[in-house]
Write a protein that holds these residues in place. Sequence first.
Motif, PDB file in Angstrom:
ATOM      1  N   PRO A  55       0.802  -1.290  -0.059  1.00 47.69           N
ATOM      2  CA  PRO A  55       0.039  -0.008  -0.099  1.00 47.69           C
ATOM      3  C   PRO A  55       0.962   1.085  -0.176  1.00 47.69           C
ATOM      4  O   PRO A  55       1.885   1.247   0.387  1.00 47.69           O
ATOM      5  N   GLY A  56       0.223   2.244  -0.660  1.00 52.86           N
ATOM      6  CA  GLY A  56       1.241   3.563  -0.574  1.00 52.86           C
ATOM      7  C   GLY A  56       0.941   4.378   0.493  1.00 52.86           C
ATOM      8  O   GLY A  56      -0.273   4.189   1.288  1.00 52.86           O
ATOM      9  N   PHE A  57       1.475   5.337   0.573  1.00 57.93           N
ATOM     10  CA  PHE A  57       1.598   6.258   1.656  1.00 57.93           C
ATOM     11  C   PHE A  57       0.071   7.071   1.748  1.00 57.93           C
ATOM     12  O   PHE A  57      -0.427   7.399   0.810  1.00 57.93           O
ATOM     13  N   GLY A  58      -0.567   7.085   2.938  1.00 61.07           N
ATOM     14  CA  GLY A  58      -1.978   7.562   3.073  1.00 61.07           C
ATOM     15  C   GLY A  58      -2.959   6.573   2.769  1.00 61.07           C
ATOM     16  O   GLY A  58      -4.217   6.893   2.819  1.00 61.07           O
ATOM     17  N   GLU A  59      -2.711   5.682   2.141  1.00 67.67           N
ATOM     18  CA  GLU A  59      -3.791   4.481   1.903  1.00 67.67           C
ATOM     19  C   GLU A  59      -4.272   4.001   3.015  1.00 67.67           C
ATOM     20  O   GLU A  59      -3.751   3.648   4.083  1.00 67.67           O
ATOM     21  N   HIS A  60      -5.795   3.883   3.319  1.00 68.99           N
ATOM     22  CA  HIS A  60      -6.420   3.277   4.238  1.00 68.99           C
ATOM     23  C   HIS A  60      -6.573   1.683   3.918  1.00 68.99           C
ATOM     24  O   HIS A  60      -6.850   1.425   2.898  1.00 68.99           O
ATOM     25  N   ILE A  61      -5.908   0.961   4.905  1.00 68.35           N
ATOM     26  CA  ILE A  61      -6.073  -0.525   4.716  1.00 68.35           C
ATOM     27  C   ILE A  61      -6.511  -1.163   5.953  1.00 68.35           C
ATOM     28  O   ILE A  61      -6.744  -0.660   7.025  1.00 68.35           O
ATOM     29  N   ALA A  62      -6.861  -2.406   6.053  1.00 69.34           N
ATOM     30  CA  ALA A  62      -7.241  -3.092   7.217  1.00 69.34           C
ATOM     31  C   ALA A  62      -6.304  -4.403   7.352  1.00 69.34           C
ATOM     32  O   ALA A  62      -6.713  -5.511   6.708  1.00 69.34           O
ATOM     33  N   TRP A  63      -5.214  -4.245   8.130  1.00 68.00           N
ATOM     34  CA  TRP A  63      -4.215  -5.357   8.167  1.00 68.00           C
ATOM     35  C   TRP A  63      -4.163  -5.857   9.505  1.00 68.00           C
ATOM     36  O   TRP A  63      -4.382  -5.169  10.498  1.00 68.00           O
ATOM     37  N   ALA A  64      -4.227  -7.267   9.764  1.00 65.83           N
ATOM     38  CA  ALA A  64      -3.913  -7.782  10.962  1.00 65.83           C
ATOM     39  C   ALA A  64      -2.626  -8.435  11.101  1.00 65.83           C
ATOM     40  O   ALA A  64      -1.854  -8.142  10.031  1.00 65.83           O
ATOM     41  N   GLU A  65      -2.142  -8.927  11.980  1.00 65.46           N
ATOM     42  CA  GLU A  65      -0.509  -9.357  12.333  1.00 65.46           C
ATOM     43  C   GLU A  65       0.130  -8.333  12.941  1.00 65.46           C
ATOM     44  O   GLU A  65       0.274  -7.240  12.223  1.00 65.46           O
ATOM     45  N   SER A  66       0.564  -8.143  13.947  1.00 67.15           N
ATOM     46  CA  SER A  66       0.991  -7.081  14.749  1.00 67.15           C
ATOM     47  C   SER A  66       2.014  -6.320  14.080  1.00 67.15           C
ATOM     48  O   SER A  66       2.135  -5.008  13.959  1.00 67.15           O
ATOM     49  N   ASN A  67       2.945  -7.176  13.601  1.00 71.02           N
ATOM     50  CA  ASN A  67       4.190  -6.712  13.046  1.00 71.02           C
ATOM     51  C   ASN A  67       3.856  -5.887  11.770  1.00 71.02           C
ATOM     52  O   ASN A  67       4.508  -5.043  11.175  1.00 71.02           O
ATOM     53  N   ALA A  68       2.950  -6.755  10.860  1.00 70.05           N
ATOM     54  CA  ALA A  68       2.424  -6.266   9.552  1.00 70.05           C
ATOM     55  C   ALA A  68       1.887  -4.666   9.740  1.00 70.05           C
ATOM     56  O   ALA A  68       2.017  -3.893   8.970  1.00 70.05           O
ATOM     57  N   ILE A  69       1.091  -4.594  10.794  1.00 72.26           N
ATOM     58  CA  ILE A  69       0.428  -3.424  11.142  1.00 72.26           C
ATOM     59  C   ILE A  69       1.466  -2.289  11.463  1.00 72.26           C
ATOM     60  O   ILE A  69       1.426  -1.233  10.935  1.00 72.26           O
ATOM     61  N   ALA A  70       2.536  -2.441  12.418  1.00 70.99           N
ATOM     62  CA  ALA A  70       3.435  -1.567  12.385  1.00 70.99           C
ATOM     63  C   ALA A  70       4.053  -1.099  11.348  1.00 70.99           C
ATOM     64  O   ALA A  70       4.455  -0.177  11.228  1.00 70.99           O
ATOM     65  N   PHE A  71       4.490  -2.103  10.418  1.00 73.75           N
ATOM     66  CA  PHE A  71       5.441  -1.730   9.370  1.00 73.75           C
ATOM     67  C   PHE A  71       4.531  -0.901   8.292  1.00 73.75           C
ATOM     68  O   PHE A  71       5.142  -0.092   7.790  1.00 73.75           O
ATOM     69  N   ALA A  72       3.347  -1.522   8.024  1.00 75.55           N
ATOM     70  CA  ALA A  72       2.377  -0.611   7.160  1.00 75.55           C
ATOM     71  C   ALA A  72       2.307   0.754   7.687  1.00 75.55           C
ATOM     72  O   ALA A  72       2.592   1.742   7.046  1.00 75.55           O
ATOM     73  N   ASN A  73       2.035   0.929   8.983  1.00 76.30           N
ATOM     74  CA  ASN A  73       1.723   2.160   9.510  1.00 76.30           C
ATOM     75  C   ASN A  73       2.930   2.986   9.457  1.00 76.30           C
ATOM     76  O   ASN A  73       3.111   4.476   9.186  1.00 76.30           O
ATOM     77  N   SER A  74       4.101   2.515   9.772  1.00 81.68           N
ATOM     78  CA  SER A  74       5.129   3.257  10.248  1.00 81.68           C
ATOM     79  C   SER A  74       6.281   3.616   9.214  1.00 81.68           C
ATOM     80  O   SER A  74       6.773   4.527   8.723  1.00 81.68           O
ATOM     81  N   VAL A  75       6.522   2.271   8.245  1.00 84.35           N
ATOM     82  CA  VAL A  75       7.494   2.452   7.382  1.00 84.35           C
ATOM     83  C   VAL A  75       6.849   2.708   6.170  1.00 84.35           C
ATOM     84  O   VAL A  75       7.546   3.856   5.091  1.00 84.35           O
ATOM     85  N   LEU A  76       5.825   2.417   5.667  1.00 82.32           N
ATOM     86  CA  LEU A  76       5.122   2.704   4.369  1.00 82.32           C
ATOM     87  C   LEU A  76       4.204   4.012   4.542  1.00 82.32           C
ATOM     88  O   LEU A  76       3.866   4.709   3.676  1.00 82.32           O
ATOM     89  N   GLY A  77       3.718   4.319   5.505  1.00 82.89           N
ATOM     90  CA  GLY A  77       2.820   5.649   5.792  1.00 82.89           C
ATOM     91  C   GLY A  77       1.558   5.474   5.565  1.00 82.89           C
ATOM     92  O   GLY A  77       0.794   6.161   5.356  1.00 82.89           O
ATOM     93  N   ALA A  78       1.013   4.094   5.095  1.00 85.94           N
ATOM     94  CA  ALA A  78      -0.305   3.535   5.172  1.00 85.94           C
ATOM     95  C   ALA A  78      -0.960   3.779   6.444  1.00 85.94           C
ATOM     96  O   ALA A  78      -0.267   4.117   7.605  1.00 85.94           O
ATOM     97  N   ARG A  79      -2.306   3.556   6.337  1.00 88.90           N
ATOM     98  CA  ARG A  79      -3.145   3.740   7.561  1.00 88.90           C
ATOM     99  C   ARG A  79      -3.850   2.374   8.032  1.00 88.90           C
ATOM    100  O   ARG A  79      -4.818   2.041   7.250  1.00 88.90           O
ATOM    101  N   THR A  80      -3.731   1.959   9.187  1.00 87.80           N
ATOM    102  CA  THR A  80      -4.470   0.741   9.499  1.00 87.80           C
ATOM    103  C   THR A  80      -4.566   0.759  10.984  1.00 87.80           C
ATOM    104  O   THR A  80      -3.643   1.073  11.810  1.00 87.80           O
ATOM    105  N   ASP A  81      -5.638   0.254  11.597  1.00 88.33           N
ATOM    106  CA  ASP A  81      -5.632   0.108  12.961  1.00 88.33           C
ATOM    107  C   ASP A  81      -5.307  -1.264  13.297  1.00 88.33           C
ATOM    108  O   ASP A  81      -4.993  -2.018  12.406  1.00 88.33           O
TER     109      ASP A  81
END
Length: 418
Positions: free
Chosen positions: A130-156
């Motif tokens: 996913p790109g920067f600012g994209e809203h996604i719905a990811w589970a798996e805790s490390n994937a959530i942290a990576f997507a939010n932090s490194v990619l700048g995507a947005r998932t709870d």
Amino acid sequence: MNDVALTSEERELLAGAAGPAVALAMRLITELARTLGARSLIPITSAHVDGCLHHGQAGLDFAERLVELGGQVVVPTTLNVGSLDLLHPGLVRLAGSERRDARRLMDAYTALGAAPTWTCAPYQDTQRRPGFGEHIAWAESNAIAFANSVLGARTDRYGDFVDICAGLTGRAPYAGLHLDANRRARIELDLSPLPAHTLRMAAAWAALGHLTGKLAADRVPLLTGWSEPVPEDHLKAFGAAAASRGGIGLFHVAGTTPEAGGQGASVEEVHRITPAMLRTARDELSSPAPGPLDAVSIGTPHLSVAEFRELADLVRTGGPMAPTVEVWAATNRATAAVAQSNGWLAGLESAGIRVLVDTCTYVTSVLNPRTRHVMTNSAKWAWYAPVNLGVQVTFGSLADCLTSARAGKVTRDEASWR
């Protein structure tokens, strides 16, 4: 709890316009949104499902019910690890109904249209990132942290059942880390006291993630005081540890992650991280007096291509593993294929290292049942395995793990931590 304002399309989905599976999924997503205090839902561009690891009958019943109701995902959806290595079925020691149900669960999720990626690191597939600012719905805790932090995507922080419902509906509650206000740093960790040679080690970032999870709990941390860009695999190790030890779904690293700029204004407290603090965090990930070494497990989260290259180089420049030590390397199918084409797999196998795909050694029966002491370079593995597997653990760098596997006993380079 407030009412959730649904669009006309969302009301139709809730009423069954897209079929009973989507209606069921919409009910769950809408009720979760109401519980979280969300005023609305947000369209998402992808989902990552953590529910394909077999934990019991309820998870299997839910997935197969969605299949019976004709469910199909409406956004690209990837799958986390399952309980089996489908390419090497003999490596996982499950039999009878356990193996059958684990396979049924994995089959159910692919029947729903999800891609059979079977990895805890879906972000390693750069074609589907996913790109920067994209809203996604990811589970798996490390994937959530990576997507939010490194990619700048947005998932709870999503979990089982919610993840696949988001994939079926293309919606998630507009709450949590989807919102700007919740992405601000609240705690700062100043890394300037740490020596450069330590911060260039992936294992140091794993231990730092463990320490951060302890200090920050579920607050968003900001890391400062290190001028070099942090490699992705170091950030992966950090996020996996921070999400396991704490509840961190987003972190910022000054000079590296895309949302780190200007974060200092909202910080409530600052901690200067010393070498002694980092060594203490490292040692918290190791059992006292663990005894002889029985196994080594690497690849949690799954090894990347760069990590496989490093592993292959370390294997090539040393001797075979001790016959008394099992060595396991977990990765995803795509990375394993690259490793095979580059000749790395053959080198690892000749040195006595077994490669596992589709699953992980701490979530299913892979290690020899007589195993009592395992060494790992994964802070996440070290945190969960003692409870999951009943083993004692020593945490160290990748180089330490291989040196120890060759020697048949733990050997750790203490100078790199000072």
